[in-house]
Scaffold this motif. Structure first.
Motif, PDB file in Angstrom:
ATOM      1  N   HIS A 173       0.832  -1.191   0.000  1.00  0.00           N
ATOM      2  CA  HIS A 173       0.000   0.000   0.000  1.00  0.00           C
ATOM      3  C   HIS A 173       0.870   1.246   0.000  1.00  0.00           C
ATOM      4  O   HIS A 173       1.972   1.246   0.573  1.00  0.00           O
ATOM      5  N   ALA A 174       0.386   2.318  -0.594  1.00  0.00           N
ATOM      6  CA  ALA A 174       1.138   3.564  -0.633  1.00  0.00           C
ATOM      7  C   ALA A 174       1.182   4.189   0.757  1.00  0.00           C
ATOM      8  O   ALA A 174       0.151   4.351   1.405  1.00  0.00           O
ATOM      9  N   VAL A 175       2.395   4.510   1.216  1.00  0.00           N
ATOM     10  CA  VAL A 175       2.589   5.187   2.495  1.00  0.00           C
ATOM     11  C   VAL A 175       3.507   6.370   2.248  1.00  0.00           C
ATOM     12  O   VAL A 175       4.573   6.217   1.649  1.00  0.00           O
ATOM     13  N   ALA A 176       3.103   7.562   2.677  1.00  0.00           N
ATOM     14  CA  ALA A 176       3.889   8.763   2.438  1.00  0.00           C
ATOM     15  C   ALA A 176       5.302   8.599   2.984  1.00  0.00           C
ATOM     16  O   ALA A 176       5.503   8.227   4.140  1.00  0.00           O
ATOM     17  N   GLY A 177       6.291   8.862   2.126  1.00  0.00           N
ATOM     18  CA  GLY A 177       7.678   8.814   2.562  1.00  0.00           C
ATOM     19  C   GLY A 177       8.243   7.426   2.704  1.00  0.00           C
ATOM     20  O   GLY A 177       9.373   7.256   3.168  1.00  0.00           O
ATOM     21  N   MET A 178       7.500   6.400   2.293  1.00  0.00           N
ATOM     22  CA  MET A 178       7.961   5.025   2.469  1.00  0.00           C
ATOM     23  C   MET A 178       9.038   4.679   1.445  1.00  0.00           C
ATOM     24  O   MET A 178       8.860   4.893   0.248  1.00  0.00           O
ATOM     25  N   ALA A 179      10.159   4.169   1.925  1.00  0.00           N
ATOM     26  CA  ALA A 179      11.214   3.729   1.011  1.00  0.00           C
ATOM     27  C   ALA A 179      10.784   2.454   0.303  1.00  0.00           C
ATOM     28  O   ALA A 179      10.129   1.605   0.890  1.00  0.00           O
ATOM     29  N   GLN A 180      11.176   2.308  -0.969  1.00  0.00           N
ATOM     30  CA  GLN A 180      10.768   1.130  -1.721  1.00  0.00           C
ATOM     31  C   GLN A 180      11.745  -0.027  -1.559  1.00  0.00           C
ATOM     32  O   GLN A 180      11.397  -1.176  -1.795  1.00  0.00           O
ATOM     33  N   HIS A 181      12.987   0.273  -1.202  1.00  0.00           N
ATOM     34  CA  HIS A 181      13.966  -0.785  -0.964  1.00  0.00           C
ATOM     35  C   HIS A 181      14.341  -0.727   0.507  1.00  0.00           C
ATOM     36  O   HIS A 181      14.882   0.268   0.988  1.00  0.00           O
ATOM     37  N   TYR A 182      14.023  -1.794   1.219  1.00  0.00           N
ATOM     38  CA  TYR A 182      14.072  -1.755   2.667  1.00  0.00           C
ATOM     39  C   TYR A 182      15.439  -2.145   3.198  1.00  0.00           C
ATOM     40  O   TYR A 182      16.159  -2.942   2.606  1.00  0.00           O
ATOM     41  N   ALA A 183      15.784  -1.585   4.351  1.00  0.00           N
ATOM     42  CA  ALA A 183      17.003  -1.976   5.047  1.00  0.00           C
ATOM     43  C   ALA A 183      16.867  -3.412   5.533  1.00  0.00           C
ATOM     44  O   ALA A 183      15.753  -3.931   5.705  1.00  0.00           O
ATOM     45  N   THR A 184      18.017  -4.056   5.764  1.00  0.00           N
ATOM     46  CA  THR A 184      18.005  -5.442   6.236  1.00  0.00           C
ATOM     47  C   THR A 184      17.184  -5.583   7.513  1.00  0.00           C
ATOM     48  O   THR A 184      16.428  -6.554   7.676  1.00  0.00           O
ATOM     49  N   SER A 185      17.312  -4.629   8.412  1.00  0.00           N
ATOM     50  CA  SER A 185      16.567  -4.695   9.671  1.00  0.00           C
ATOM     51  C   SER A 185      15.067  -4.666   9.428  1.00  0.00           C
ATOM     52  O   SER A 185      14.290  -5.337  10.123  1.00  0.00           O
ATOM     53  N   THR A 186      14.644  -3.888   8.417  1.00  0.00           N
ATOM     54  CA  THR A 186      13.221  -3.815   8.086  1.00  0.00           C
ATOM     55  C   THR A 186      12.741  -5.138   7.498  1.00  0.00           C
ATOM     56  O   THR A 186      11.668  -5.635   7.856  1.00  0.00           O
ATOM     57  N   VAL A 187      13.525  -5.714   6.601  1.00  0.00           N
ATOM     58  CA  VAL A 187      13.171  -7.006   6.009  1.00  0.00           C
ATOM     59  C   VAL A 187      13.057  -8.066   7.104  1.00  0.00           C
ATOM     60  O   VAL A 187      12.113  -8.862   7.130  1.00  0.00           O
ATOM     61  N   GLU A 188      14.010  -8.076   8.020  1.00  0.00           N
ATOM     62  CA  GLU A 188      13.989  -9.049   9.114  1.00  0.00           C
ATOM     63  C   GLU A 188      12.728  -8.898   9.957  1.00  0.00           C
ATOM     64  O   GLU A 188      12.083  -9.889  10.315  1.00  0.00           O
ATOM     65  N   ARG A 189      12.347  -7.656  10.256  1.00  0.00           N
ATOM     66  CA  ARG A 189      11.132  -7.424  11.047  1.00  0.00           C
ATOM     67  C   ARG A 189       9.896  -7.855  10.279  1.00  0.00           C
ATOM     68  O   ARG A 189       8.974  -8.465  10.839  1.00  0.00           O
ATOM     69  N   LEU A 190       9.859  -7.569   8.988  1.00  0.00           N
ATOM     70  CA  LEU A 190       8.683  -7.911   8.188  1.00  0.00           C
ATOM     71  C   LEU A 190       8.532  -9.422   8.030  1.00  0.00           C
ATOM     72  O   LEU A 190       7.412  -9.939   8.004  1.00  0.00           O
ATOM     73  N   ILE A 191       9.642 -10.143   7.924  1.00  0.00           N
ATOM     74  CA  ILE A 191       9.558 -11.609   7.894  1.00  0.00           C
ATOM     75  C   ILE A 191       8.953 -12.115   9.198  1.00  0.00           C
ATOM     76  O   ILE A 191       8.077 -12.990   9.204  1.00  0.00           O
ATOM     77  N   GLU A 192       9.406 -11.542  10.293  1.00  0.00           N
ATOM     78  CA  GLU A 192       8.902 -11.960  11.607  1.00  0.00           C
ATOM     79  C   GLU A 192       7.399 -11.725  11.730  1.00  0.00           C
ATOM     80  O   GLU A 192       6.656 -12.619  12.169  1.00  0.00           O
TER      81      GLU A 192
END
Length: 212
Positions: A173-192
Motif C-alpha cells: 500500500h502507498a505510504v507517504a515517505g515510504m522507502a521502496q527498498h528496505y534496510a536489512t533490519s526492516t526485512v527481518e522485522r517484516l519476515i517476523e
C-alpha cells in the motif's frame, strides 16, 4: 476471465477451515500458487508473473525478497515482496523448473511416460482458471475468488496484531515517505510479522502442499 478487482463485491477473507477445504481440491501447481498468495498477499498477476530476475538475496536474513517492478505492480510503484517461512519454502521448491518464472505448470504424460523429452514447464496465465473454479465449487466455496487470498492475508495480519505500517509495507500500500527498498533490519522485522499469519495453521496440510 473476469477482472476480479473491478467486479463489485465485498472482500471475503477465508477461515482456516475454508482454506483446508479448498487447497486439497486444487491441482498441485495451483495449491502452491494459492498458498503463496495466502502468505504474501501477492495479487494473481504477480504470483503468475513472478520472475527469478526479480529475486534479491538478503544474506543477513538467510533468504531473498522479490522486487516487483513498477511496471508489474498495480499502483505503478516498485514493491518489495517479503516472504515468510511458508512462502520461502514454496519458492525454494520451484528452483530449477523454469529459467524465467517461479510458478509454472506442465502437463504430465499419462502414457509413453518413458519417452523423452519430458513435457516443458510453462508460465501460468492466471490462478483463476477452469481448474480453480471447479475446485472452489467442489469445496462448497463458490464465493471465494483469487483476490480473496490477498484479503485473507491482510485479515490474518490484523488478527495477529501486526501494526498498520507493517501491514502496508507487506501489502504494497502507498505510504507517504515510504522507502521502496528496505534496510536489512526492516526485512527481518517484516519476515517476523509475516510469519504471525501462520501461528495457528494446520501444519500437516501445509507441509503436504509444500512438499507435494
Amino acid at each position: 476471465m473476469l477482472d476480479e478487482e473491478s467486479t463489485k463485491r465485498k472482500p471475503y477473507p477465508m477461515s482456516w477451515a475454508q482454506q483446508a477445504q479448498l487447497l486439497p481440491k486444487l491441482p498441485g501447481h495451483l495449491q502452491r500458487m494459492a498458498l503463496f498468495s495466502l502468505n504474501t498477499g501477492a495479487r494473481d498477476e504477480n504470483v503468475c508473473g513472478l520472475r527469478w530476475d526479480w529475486e534479491v538475496p538478503v544474506p543477513e536474513v538467510g533468504r531473498s525478497v522479490f522486487v516487483v517492478p513498477a511496471t508489474a505492480f498495480k499502483s505503478k510503484r516498485p514493491h518489495v515482496l517479503v516472504l515468510n517461512d511458508v512462502a520461502w519454502s514454496l519458492v525454494e521448491g520451484q528452483r530449477g523448473k523454469h529459467k524465467e518464472f517461479v510458478f509454472v505448470y506442465r502437463r504430465e504424460r499419462v502414457k509413453h511416460i518413458d519417452i523423452e523429452p519430458a513435457m516443458k514447464y510453462r508460465r501460468v496465465g492466471t490462478i483463476n482458471n477452469t481448474a480453480f473454479q471447479a475446485a472452489r465449487t467442489e469445496a462448497g466455496l463458490p464465493q471465494v475468488r483469487v483476490h480473496d487470498f490477498r484479503h485473507t492475508f491482510a485479515q490474518r495480519l490484523r488478527d495477529a496484531g501486526v501494526p498498520e505500517e507493517d501491514r502496508a509495507l507487506l501489502l504494497g500500500h502507498a505510504v507517504a515517505g515510504m522507502a521502496q527498498h528496505y534496510a536489512t533490519s526492516t526485512v527481518e522485522r517484516l519476515i517476523e510479522v509475516a510469519n504471525k499469519v501462520s501461528e495457528t495453521r494446520d501444519r500437516t496440510t501445509i507441509l503436504r502442499v509444500v512438499n507435494g
